[in-house]
Every structure is written in C-alpha cells, then in structure tokens.
Scaffold this motif. Structure first.
Motif, PDB file in Angstrom:
ATOM      1  N   ARG A 160       0.695  -1.250   0.169  1.00 55.32           N
ATOM      2  CA  ARG A 160       0.194  -0.049   0.078  1.00 55.32           C
ATOM      3  C   ARG A 160       0.821   1.377  -0.084  1.00 55.32           C
ATOM      4  NH1 ARG A 160      -4.976  -2.262   3.681  1.00 55.32           N
ATOM      5  NH2 ARG A 160      -5.318  -4.269   2.263  1.00 55.32           N
ATOM      6  N   ILE A 161       1.965   1.206   0.626  1.00 53.33           N
ATOM      7  CA  ILE A 161       2.980   2.262   0.460  1.00 53.33           C
ATOM      8  C   ILE A 161       3.291   2.485  -0.854  1.00 53.33           C
ATOM      9  CG2 ILE A 161       5.102   3.005   1.001  1.00 53.33           C
ATOM     10  CD1 ILE A 161       3.959   3.163   3.521  1.00 53.33           C
ATOM     11  N   PHE A 163       1.470   1.795  -3.607  1.00 54.63           N
ATOM     12  CA  PHE A 163       0.496   2.172  -4.351  1.00 54.63           C
ATOM     13  C   PHE A 163       0.261   3.873  -4.038  1.00 54.63           C
ATOM     14  CE2 PHE A 163      -1.445  -2.148  -3.633  1.00 54.63           C
ATOM     15  CZ  PHE A 163      -0.550  -2.576  -4.922  1.00 54.63           C
ATOM     16  N   LEU A 164       0.529   4.310  -2.734  1.00 49.13           N
ATOM     17  CA  LEU A 164       0.342   5.714  -2.167  1.00 49.13           C
ATOM     18  C   LEU A 164       1.401   6.254  -3.184  1.00 49.13           C
ATOM     19  CD1 LEU A 164       0.979   6.734   1.357  1.00 49.13           C
ATOM     20  CD2 LEU A 164       2.241   7.757  -0.275  1.00 49.13           C
ATOM     21  N   ALA A 167       0.184   6.845  -6.639  1.00 51.15           N
ATOM     22  CA  ALA A 167      -0.769   7.817  -6.707  1.00 51.15           C
ATOM     23  C   ALA A 167      -0.546   9.325  -6.401  1.00 51.15           C
ATOM     24  CB  ALA A 167      -2.196   7.460  -5.867  1.00 51.15           C
ATOM     25  N   HIS A 197      -9.079  14.726  -1.818  1.00 48.22           N
ATOM     26  CA  HIS A 197      -9.591  13.790  -2.366  1.00 48.22           C
ATOM     27  C   HIS A 197      -8.431  12.496  -2.002  1.00 48.22           C
ATOM     28  CE1 HIS A 197     -12.521  16.186  -4.912  1.00 48.22           C
ATOM     29  NE2 HIS A 197     -13.273  15.010  -4.427  1.00 48.22           N
ATOM     30  N   LEU A 198      -7.307  12.936  -2.348  1.00 46.47           N
ATOM     31  CA  LEU A 198      -6.032  12.120  -2.271  1.00 46.47           C
ATOM     32  C   LEU A 198      -6.213  11.287  -0.761  1.00 46.47           C
ATOM     33  CD1 LEU A 198      -3.874  10.328  -3.412  1.00 46.47           C
ATOM     34  CD2 LEU A 198      -2.019  12.417  -3.148  1.00 46.47           C
ATOM     35  N   ASN A 200      -8.510  11.141   1.252  1.00 53.44           N
ATOM     36  CA  ASN A 200      -9.761  10.292   1.508  1.00 53.44           C
ATOM     37  C   ASN A 200      -9.446   8.904   0.868  1.00 53.44           C
ATOM     38  OD1 ASN A 200     -12.168   9.658   2.365  1.00 53.44           O
ATOM     39  ND2 ASN A 200     -13.190  10.835   0.611  1.00 53.44           N
ATOM     40  N   PHE A 201      -8.894   8.959  -0.384  1.00 55.72           N
ATOM     41  CA  PHE A 201      -8.816   7.764  -1.050  1.00 55.72           C
ATOM     42  C   PHE A 201      -7.676   6.636  -0.494  1.00 55.72           C
ATOM     43  CE2 PHE A 201      -6.603   5.471  -4.854  1.00 55.72           C
ATOM     44  CZ  PHE A 201      -7.864   5.056  -5.430  1.00 55.72           C
ATOM     45  N   LEU A 202      -6.551   7.383  -0.179  1.00 52.95           N
ATOM     46  CA  LEU A 202      -5.569   6.535   0.284  1.00 52.95           C
ATOM     47  C   LEU A 202      -5.819   5.979   1.899  1.00 52.95           C
ATOM     48  CD1 LEU A 202      -2.510   8.879  -0.446  1.00 52.95           C
ATOM     49  CD2 LEU A 202      -3.291   6.704  -1.649  1.00 52.95           C
ATOM     50  N   ALA A 204      -9.021   4.904   2.877  1.00 54.18           N
ATOM     51  CA  ALA A 204      -9.626   4.175   2.634  1.00 54.18           C
ATOM     52  C   ALA A 204      -8.854   2.725   2.100  1.00 54.18           C
ATOM     53  CB  ALA A 204     -10.867   4.245   1.731  1.00 54.18           C
ATOM     54  N   GLY A 205      -7.834   3.127   1.260  1.00 57.02           N
ATOM     55  CA  GLY A 205      -7.143   1.944   0.830  1.00 57.02           C
ATOM     56  C   GLY A 205      -6.453   1.414   1.891  1.00 57.02           C
ATOM     57  N   PHE A 206      -5.819   2.076   2.663  1.00 55.67           N
ATOM     58  CA  PHE A 206      -4.754   1.617   3.598  1.00 55.67           C
ATOM     59  C   PHE A 206      -5.861   0.846   4.751  1.00 55.67           C
ATOM     60  CE2 PHE A 206      -1.215   3.955   2.546  1.00 55.67           C
ATOM     61  CZ  PHE A 206      -0.154   3.073   2.999  1.00 55.67           C
TER      62      PHE A 206
ATOM     63  N   PHE B 163      -6.053   8.680  -9.358  1.00 56.46           N
ATOM     64  CA  PHE B 163      -5.263   7.999  -8.456  1.00 56.46           C
ATOM     65  C   PHE B 163      -5.125   6.411  -8.993  1.00 56.46           C
ATOM     66  CE2 PHE B 163      -7.586  10.824  -5.438  1.00 56.46           C
ATOM     67  CZ  PHE B 163      -6.584  11.972  -5.784  1.00 56.46           C
ATOM     68  N   GLY B 166      -2.185   6.231 -11.480  1.00 55.29           N
ATOM     69  CA  GLY B 166      -0.857   6.453 -10.742  1.00 55.29           C
ATOM     70  C   GLY B 166      -0.471   5.246 -10.267  1.00 55.29           C
ATOM     71  N   ALA B 167      -1.385   4.487  -9.339  1.00 57.15           N
ATOM     72  CA  ALA B 167      -1.021   3.353  -8.549  1.00 57.15           C
ATOM     73  C   ALA B 167      -0.512   2.324  -9.535  1.00 57.15           C
ATOM     74  CB  ALA B 167      -2.144   2.900  -7.616  1.00 57.15           C
ATOM     75  N   PHE B 201      -6.739  -2.760  -2.720  1.00 57.00           N
ATOM     76  CA  PHE B 201      -6.493  -1.437  -2.480  1.00 57.00           C
ATOM     77  C   PHE B 201      -7.475  -0.226  -2.973  1.00 57.00           C
ATOM     78  CE2 PHE B 201      -4.013   2.624  -2.914  1.00 57.00           C
ATOM     79  CZ  PHE B 201      -3.630   2.781  -1.571  1.00 57.00           C
ATOM     80  N   ALA B 204     -11.254  -0.481  -2.140  1.00 54.42           N
ATOM     81  CA  ALA B 204     -11.789   0.311  -0.944  1.00 54.42           C
ATOM     82  C   ALA B 204     -11.552   1.721  -1.283  1.00 54.42           C
ATOM     83  CB  ALA B 204     -10.329  -0.170   0.073  1.00 54.42           C
ATOM     84  N   GLY B 205     -10.382   2.004  -2.049  1.00 52.22           N
ATOM     85  CA  GLY B 205     -10.210   3.653  -2.346  1.00 52.22           C
ATOM     86  C   GLY B 205     -11.622   4.084  -3.124  1.00 52.22           C
ATOM     87  N   ALA B 208     -14.787   4.312  -0.985  1.00 51.05           N
ATOM     88  CA  ALA B 208     -14.920   5.398   0.123  1.00 51.05           C
ATOM     89  C   ALA B 208     -15.834   6.381   0.197  1.00 51.05           C
ATOM     90  CB  ALA B 208     -13.447   6.299   0.323  1.00 51.05           C
ATOM     91  N   ARG B 211     -16.454  13.183   0.820  1.00 52.70           N
ATOM     92  CA  ARG B 211     -16.654  14.277   1.706  1.00 52.70           C
ATOM     93  C   ARG B 211     -17.111  15.533   1.103  1.00 52.70           C
ATOM     94  NH1 ARG B 211     -13.754  11.478   6.340  1.00 52.70           N
ATOM     95  NH2 ARG B 211     -13.510   9.690   5.575  1.00 52.70           N
TER      96      ARG B 211
END
Lengths: 211, 211
Positions: A160-161, A163-164, A167, A197-198, A200-202, A204-206, B163, B166-167, B201, B204-205, B208, B211
């Motif tokens: 996940r790092i 993917f972070l 992104a 947005h980023l 929030n997305f990350l 949820a992914g984590f 995102f 990118g990932a 990942f 889940a993103g 989410a 917001r």
DNA sequence: GCCTGATTCAAACGTACGTTTGAATGAAGG
DNA sequence: CCTTCATTCAAACGTACGTTTGAATCAGGC
C-alpha cells in the motif's frame, strides 16, 4: 547596481524546463537561452548538468521535507501517547508536496511536476539522489503509518505504501491532465480539495481488510 | 536457410532498452548493438526512432487491450442485467497489464515496465500515442466503473480514476523496487498476489465515502 | 591607479546522436 | 545466366550535445 542573479536565473530556468520536458530531454543550451546567461556559467556555478539537477531538487526538497517532518511532529505532540490517526499522517506526507502548487515562491506547480516525474525516472543517478533526499522522511513516516494501521500485515502495508507513492507521484506530475480528462469536472487548481480527495482515497485503501 | 528475423530482433532489443533506460535515453546504436544488426536496418524497417517506439508499443498493446475488453465483456455477459461488481471491473483492467510479467512471449516484465513508464513520459508524442491506444479501453471501462459505484459524485469518481492510473503505472514501472524497499516482505514475482493487493486497495479507495 | 579574485563571454573541443547514401549481398523467377 | 527485388552493410552526413579554454570584464581593497 546590476545585481544580476545568474545562479538563481539558471536554477529557475532549469526547474521549469526539467519539469516540462524531463531532465534528459532538456539541454543546457535551452536552459541558458531561457535564463539569458552564458553557457559556461552553468559549469562555473554548478560544475555539470547533473550537479545542476541536484541543486534544482535540493533547493526545494530540503524545506519541503523539513515541513513534512514538522507537521508530523506537530501531530505527534498533539496526540501525546495516543496514535496519530491515519489521515493526519497522510496529510502531513502528501499535503506539503501538493500544496507546492499554491506557492510560487517555492517553485509552484512547476517543481511539483518535476518532483512527480523524478519518482518515475529510470536514470539511476536521479533515483539515488531522490532516495537520499527522502531517507529521513521515510524513516519517520513509515513507523507512524504502521502505528496508524497496527492490524495490517506487513506485506499488505508495504504494497500500500507502493500504491500511495504511485498515486501521489502521478497526481503531482500530471494533475493538469485530469482537468481535460474529467471534462472539467475536476479542478486541479483547488489544492486543498485535491489533498482531501487523495487523503480520503488513500485512507480507505490503507484501511481495507487484508485478504 | 538463414531465417534471421531482423525486424523482430530490433523490436525485442528496443523494448528491453526502452524499458530499462527510457525511450529518450536509449540510442539507436545501443539498440542495434544489442540486436546485432546494422544501423540502417532500423530506418529500413521502421523509418525512424519514433516509429520504432510506436511499433514496440503497438505489438503488445493491441492484444493487451483486446484482452481487457474481452474480460470486461465476459463479466458483463456473466452478470446479465446486473451491475458488474467493482472488483471484477478493476481486475479486468489491471489484471492483464500486471499479468504481462508472467508471460515472456508477450514481453514479460520488460514491456510491463515500459508501459508503466510511458504513462509518466513528458514527451507529447508518446502521450498522444498512448492516448490513442487507450481510447477504446477508456470508453468501455469508465462507464463500467461508474455503474459499479453509482452513488459516487462524478468529481470524486474522476479523481479516483486518476489515483488508480498512478498506482497502476507505478506498480508496472517499478514493482521490483518494492522488493528491496519492503526488506523482502513483498514479492513482485507473485503476480496474482500483486493483482489482488492492487485491486483490494483500489476497491477500498473507490468505495470510500465522499466528503 | 593598479592589483586581485570572481564572474562573464565567445569560441572551440571531442563525442554521440538520428538519418541518409550507395554499393554489396542473397535468394527467386524467367 | 541474368535480372530483379528485398535486404544488409560500411561509411558518411549534418546537427546537437556536455564540457573546456582563455581572454575580457567587473568589483572592491590597498
């Protein structure tokens, strides 16, 4: 009272051109032509094209990384012995980088784009430089992230790092593309919305359940 | 009975070197030296370096994108009038690309890396080529994704597509880096695990709450 | 007013690039 | 056997690159 700032002019022109076309596709002659200085000035002030690239990056990265660490420490102080929530850690990590686009004095969107590109650059010289610049940040943020998602297996965590980073880098390098791609629905100029947005997305992914 | 496949040799060498150092940093002389052919053969068979690059990409991208579309259609057929679940759509999109690394006949990890790099390439020529190659895939997958997360506002939706790209691109271009970075905890050779991690990942993103 | 050290400048260095040329080669057809 | 056509080859083309050189310019200190 000439006060011409050759060194700074070269740095600014190099930053802009490196970001726009990539370091490899940018020649010193394009840079000195844009900066209106002599060709030899580059080697006089920086020694080589590679050192110039390093100087371009350091000028912005050093304060940027310092800001990231300061924000993280601020959060850790505010939360005392409790764990800093995931979203706060992520915001401290990606916020300063994405916020660059709002601060022309720190390179603005230009340097943000260059930084994003560097993550994807094949050149091992550039990779080594980036790794070195990010060493301290990684050493502080990875444990903080791990504490924020304590139940996540380490294998998932490192994926996940990864993917972070992807992104985030893509968002930095090419946020502008999203404007047209989304048919104007997304506005990359709204930096705080972009960060939200980023993150929030990350987040949820984590927080996704491991499988 | 010489049967030497000059054209194929050039394509293979170019693919490997373009992926390793980037198209811009790879010279024709490096390619012809690796392929053991004459320099003029490149222009005889392909016309120019740029056309060679295009040929390298098309050879793999055309079947890759066809596979993506076929998988999506398969899912849509299987689900009849019901909505195809998000994870299935994502798998049809990123699976074929990441699975390249398991198929040396289709370029293996080498082409996967090149494809990942191309997403980040500043060169407008390469961008245009990629956009063109992806046009049909985007046109089919975006509606399918949108149906899978119908309650998500369009602005959030397009940010998350960004995102996702990118990932995915970073994972394709540099999965190997994760091996050392994670201290051996992650194994990029296990393609199916990689796909699962990424789809998990991204799912889940995408799910989410806005917001 | 000159010396000194830092900076700027025009010019050239050697190398590598993508591309072009024209002749050599090789297999297939009449 | 000779022609034909596609392919390969060595050599050269012109251009652009990063870098170096050595003289010109400028500022400030004695």
């Amino acid at each position: 009272m000439k006060m011409k700032d050759t060194k700074g002019d070269i740095l600014n022109a190099a930053e802009r051109l490196f970001a726009a076309r990539g370091p490899h596709a940018t020649s010193l002659r394009q840079i000195i032509s844009s900066a209106k200085v002599n060709l030899a000035a580059v080697h006089y002030h920086f020694g080589s094209k590679e050192s110039l690239m390093q100087a371009v990056m350091s000028r912005r990265l050093v304060p940027l990384n310092a800001e990231r660490l300061a924000l993280l420490e601020e959060q850790e102080r505010a939360h005392g012995r409790r764990v800093v929530p995931l979203a706060k850690v992520l915001t401290a990590l990606v916020g300063p980088a994405l916020r660059l686009s709002r601060n022309p004095k720190k390179g603005g969107v230009v340097f943000m784009q260059l930084l994003g590109r560097c993550f994807m650059e094949p050149d091992p010289k550039i990779q080594a430089m980036l790794d070195q610049q990010l060493q301290e940040v990684a050493g502080r943020f990875i444990p903080a992230l791990q504490r924020a998602v304590p139940k996540l297996p380490e294998e998932d965590f490192f994926w996940r790092i990864h993917f972070l980073v992807g992104a985030m880098a893509h968002t930095m390098a090419d946020a502008e593309r999203l404007r047209t791609f989304s048919g104007g629905r997304c506005n990359p100029d709204d930096t705080e919305a972009m960060i939200d947005h980023l993150v929030n997305f990350l987040s949820a992914g984590f927080k996704a359940k491991s499988r």
